[in-house]
Design an enzyme around this catalytic site. Structure first.
Site, PDB file in Angstrom:
ATOM      1  CG  HIS A 292      -2.015  -1.059   1.088  1.00  0.00           C
ATOM      2  ND1 HIS A 292      -3.303  -0.772   0.706  1.00  0.00           N
ATOM      3  CD2 HIS A 292      -1.977  -2.401   1.248  1.00  0.00           C
ATOM      4  CE1 HIS A 292      -4.015  -1.879   0.658  1.00  0.00           C
ATOM      5  NE2 HIS A 292      -3.229  -2.888   0.989  1.00  0.00           N
TER       6      HIS A 292
ATOM      7  CG  ASP B  36      -0.212   9.129   0.878  1.00  0.00           C
ATOM      8  OD1 ASP B  36      -0.264   7.938   1.221  1.00  0.00           O
ATOM      9  OD2 ASP B  36      -0.894  10.019   1.404  1.00  0.00           O
TER      10      ASP B  36
HETATM   11  C1  GDG Z   1      -2.306   3.669   3.301  1.00  0.00           C
HETATM   12  C2  GDG Z   1      -1.249   4.326   2.415  1.00  0.00           C
HETATM   13  C3  GDG Z   1      -2.845   4.244   0.511  1.00  0.00           C
HETATM   14  C4  GDG Z   1      -8.996   9.705   7.496  1.00  0.00           C
HETATM   15  N1  GDG Z   1      -9.405  10.405   8.563  1.00  0.00           N
HETATM   16  C5  GDG Z   1     -10.586   9.883   8.917  1.00  0.00           C
HETATM   17  C6  GDG Z   1     -10.900   8.861   8.041  1.00  0.00           C
HETATM   18  N2  GDG Z   1      -9.909   8.759   7.181  1.00  0.00           N
HETATM   19  C7  GDG Z   1      -9.898   7.785   6.096  1.00  0.00           C
HETATM   20  C8  GDG Z   1      -9.915   8.428   4.755  1.00  0.00           C
HETATM   21  C9  GDG Z   1      -9.313   7.303   3.896  1.00  0.00           C
HETATM   22  C10 GDG Z   1      -8.346   6.625   4.856  1.00  0.00           C
HETATM   23  O1  GDG Z   1      -8.728   6.995   6.170  1.00  0.00           O
HETATM   24  C11 GDG Z   1      -6.917   7.110   4.667  1.00  0.00           C
HETATM   25  O2  GDG Z   1      -6.422   6.565   3.506  1.00  0.00           O
HETATM   26  P1  GDG Z   1      -5.177   7.222   2.758  1.00  0.00           P
HETATM   27  O3  GDG Z   1      -5.007   6.492   1.485  1.00  0.00           O
HETATM   28  O4  GDG Z   1      -5.429   8.659   2.570  1.00  0.00           O
HETATM   29  O5  GDG Z   1      -3.910   7.069   3.701  1.00  0.00           O
HETATM   30  P2  GDG Z   1      -3.254   5.933   4.677  1.00  0.00           P
HETATM   31  O6  GDG Z   1      -4.039   5.772   5.905  1.00  0.00           O
HETATM   32  O7  GDG Z   1      -1.852   6.386   4.891  1.00  0.00           O
HETATM   33  O8  GDG Z   1      -3.295   4.571   3.842  1.00  0.00           O
HETATM   34  C12 GDG Z   1      -1.910   5.138   1.329  1.00  0.00           C
HETATM   35  C13 GDG Z   1      -3.773   3.455   1.423  1.00  0.00           C
HETATM   36  O9  GDG Z   1      -3.052   2.771   2.447  1.00  0.00           O
HETATM   37  C14 GDG Z   1      -4.580   2.431   0.642  1.00  0.00           C
HETATM   38  O10 GDG Z   1      -3.745   1.634  -0.153  1.00  0.00           O
HETATM   39  O11 GDG Z   1      -3.626   5.070  -0.325  1.00  0.00           O
HETATM   40  O12 GDG Z   1      -0.944   5.707   0.470  1.00  0.00           O
HETATM   41  O13 GDG Z   1      -0.374   5.155   3.195  1.00  0.00           O
HETATM   42  O14 GDG Z   1     -10.282   6.377   3.530  1.00  0.00           O
HETATM   43  O15 GDG Z   1     -11.204   8.805   4.419  1.00  0.00           O
HETATM   44  N3  GDG Z   1     -12.037   8.151   8.092  1.00  0.00           N
HETATM   45  C15 GDG Z   1     -12.902   8.461   9.067  1.00  0.00           C
HETATM   46  N4  GDG Z   1     -12.645   9.452   9.996  1.00  0.00           N
HETATM   47  C16 GDG Z   1     -11.509  10.170   9.947  1.00  0.00           C
HETATM   48  O16 GDG Z   1     -11.303  11.042  10.793  1.00  0.00           O
HETATM   49  N5  GDG Z   1     -14.060   7.796   9.148  1.00  0.00           N
END
Ligand code: GDG
Length: 547
Positions: free
Chosen positions: A154, A361
């Protein structure tokens, strides 16, 4: 065949909640095949051994493990999050390697393997997720498991030079080579992986070790549950009281700029606050007209770099608010606790700009969720770091920035806030079509089909070519299937082998090209393919034939 998914944490679903991006893709795949999801329970075992429990929902079993605390620390807070995570995000300065942590990392992976071996059948397919579990396939092979095993990373793939500096780089390379298929978010990650493996192989060849061919690897950019997120954003109210208090105060003359990131040094939140401050200093006319809303749930706080990042974030936030004191509306709001998903989706929809500026990221699902949440008639603008995997897919519509250059963020913010409706719609349309095409189900489906050894993914587009009186044998079913991030395979299957048509298409700037090989019935086929919007090229035995 059952599908076994293994990840550090398991999202035990009751079907009632609205889970996050990766969860949806995995759950859809699990339900389609029937399967088992194995991961850590979030709890420590009491007697130093492993205890597991299994909860079934429909045809999916959720198996969670309590892990021994003394090993868990070295595995999770040690090697996974103080070696691999910083390395994968270009922060070798934060790497804290110890051989004891690496031993714990291998040990815990061995515990996962033991649990799997107890449950696996001979035809099962295993899909392992993320940097916590790199050695798992090797541990399974050592226990005699012959099933197909795939791995999806990821995060970005680390710079090969940085990985080579690790004393255990050889073990990492051999662990990666134990997989049948490895999936990465971007072409750049795939290239880094290949460089690392080929250099590692070269160094191992010096020791005259016999090597087999390298494992298959490809690009599978993760998607979101686009349609579901769009409908949530459209229907939901902001019920989170902290978030609704902010949005209630935003009158029609004040635009919200929204961000949601786990509080992590890779997400560059303090730098975002500073860039936003610079924007207001350079464009004081926006002083009372915008508010930056940053959702940043805190996690991994047992790791010193995360405690430091939380302090840096709060300090940059205080500085921003002190420099821009306002009577009515604060210049920025920081929420360090998680917000419920429907509220977040609704807040994305009500925000004029999505400001997504990590230093690094793997993908960044928030960028895709922000786009999915928009109102098609009046969409907001995505400002996106070039150093995210999402930038590769969304460059046609997002305003790309370098988060290390505050001025590039300043310029993009101004452009976003001043952008007219036509340009906003045009940019958004380009992004939403990508996000719809490659959603969570397509991502999981593509990976699993590839792991099963079938190159064709589920049909993403198809058209059928009917028989005609002139060419009764020219009935061809034509389909375009996605085989990698930017490559499509165009296939047509006829009722006779000589009509088989195979080609490739690169979507690129929207022009679609189908390459076909054929003889009988070819004119009919070409006509139909062209009328379906493809340009065509006929391939003869020695290459393209002029039409
Ligand atoms: C890893 C990789 C890759 C965030 N704050 C809240 C919340 N979120 C949710 C977002 C999104 C998820 O969490 C975060 O996903 P990201 O992709 O932005 O980042 P990582 O957590 O670092 O994820 C990344 C991912 O894996 C998938 O392969 O894209 O690069 O680092 O869904 O919406 N959700 C809720 N409350 C929050 O306060 N409910």
């Amino acid at each position: 065949m059952r599908l076994f998914v293994v990840s550090n944490r398991v999202a035990v679903s009751t079907g009632q909640s609205a889970p996050g991006g990766m969860t949806v893709g995995i759950e859809g795949a699990l339900r389609a095949h029937g399967g088992v999801w194995v991961g850590w329970s979030g709890k420590a075992s009491t007697d130093g051994s492993v205890s597991s429990r299994c909860v079934a929902h429909g045809n999916v079993d959720y198996v969670t493990l309590d892990l021994p605390p003394e090993k868990f620390q070295g595995y999770y807070a040690g090697f996974a999050n103080q070696v691999l995570w910083p390395l994968c995000h270009g922060r070798r300065d934060l790497v804290a390697y110890s051989s004891g942590d690496f031993e714990s990392y291998l040990h815990v992976n061995g515990l996962f393997a033991d649990e799997l071996v107890r449950r696996l059948g001979p035809d099962d397919l295993i899909w392992i997720h993320d940097y916590h579990l790199v050695p798992l396939a090797r541990a399974l092979r050592a226990r005699g498991v012959g099933s197909r095993i795939g791995f999806f990373l990821h995060t970005p793939f680390a710079d090969p030079d940085d990985l080579f500096d690790l004393p255990v780089h050889g073990a990492i390379a051999e662990s990666l080579e134990a997989y049948d298929l490895l999936g990465f978010q971007t072409r750049g990650d795939l290239e880094s992986f290949r460089t690392f493996i080929s250099r590692s192989r070269a160094s191992r060849r010096l020791g005259s070790v016999h090597l087999t061919s390298p494992p298959r690897a490809d690009v599978f950019p993760i998607g979101i549950e686009t349609a579901e997120f769009e409908s949530t954003a459209r229907a939901a109210q902001i019920v989170d009281t902290r978030l609704s208090a902010i949005f209630d105060r935003l009158g029609s003359g004040i635009a919200a700029i929204i961000s949601a990131d786990r509080l992590d040094y890779s997400k560059a939140i303090p730098e975002k606050f500073r860039a936003f401050g610079a924007f207001l200093e350079l464009h004081p006319e926006y002083e009372e007209r915008v508010c930056l809303v940053q959702v940043a749930p805190i996690g991994r706080s047992e790791i010193p770099a995360y405690a430091l990042e939380a302090a840096r974030t709060r300090s940059a936030y205080r500085d921003l608010r002190a420099a821009h004191q306002r009577a009515e509306l604060p210049v920025a709001e920081l929420l360090t606790e998680s917000v419920d998903r429907p509220s977040l989706a609704a807040a994305f929809r009500r925000s004029r700009v999505g400001l997504v500026t990590p230093f690094r990221d793997g993908m960044n699902l928030v960028a895709k969720e922000y786009v999915a949440a928009q109102d098609a008639d009046d969409p907001g603008v995505l400002v996106l770091s070039s150093f995210t995997g999402a930038a590769e897919e969304l460059s046609g519509g997002a305003l790309l920035v370098d988060p290390r250059e505050a001025l590039s963020v300043v310029r993009a913010l101004r452009q976003a806030l001043e952008m007219g409706i036509e340009e906003r719609r045009a940019r958004w349309s380009k992004m939403i079509s990508v996000i719809c095409r490659n959603d969570a189900a397509a991502w999981a489906g593509n990976f699993i089909e590839s792991l099963r050894g079938r190159r064709e993914a589920p049909h993403l587009r198809s058209t059928s070519i009917a028989p005609s009186r002139d060419a009764p044998r020219a009935r061809l079913d034509f389909r375009a299937v996605r085989t990698a991030q930017s490559s499509w395979e165009v296939q047509a299957v006829s009722d006779r082998a000589r009509h088989l048509v195979v080609g490739r298409a690169a979507p690129g700037d929207g022009a679609r090209t189908a390459f076909v090989t054929n003889n009988a019935g070819v004119n009919e086929f070409l006509l139909r393919v062209r009328s379906a919007g493809y340009t065509t090229e006929l391939l003869g035995p020695n290459g393209p034939v002029k039409l």
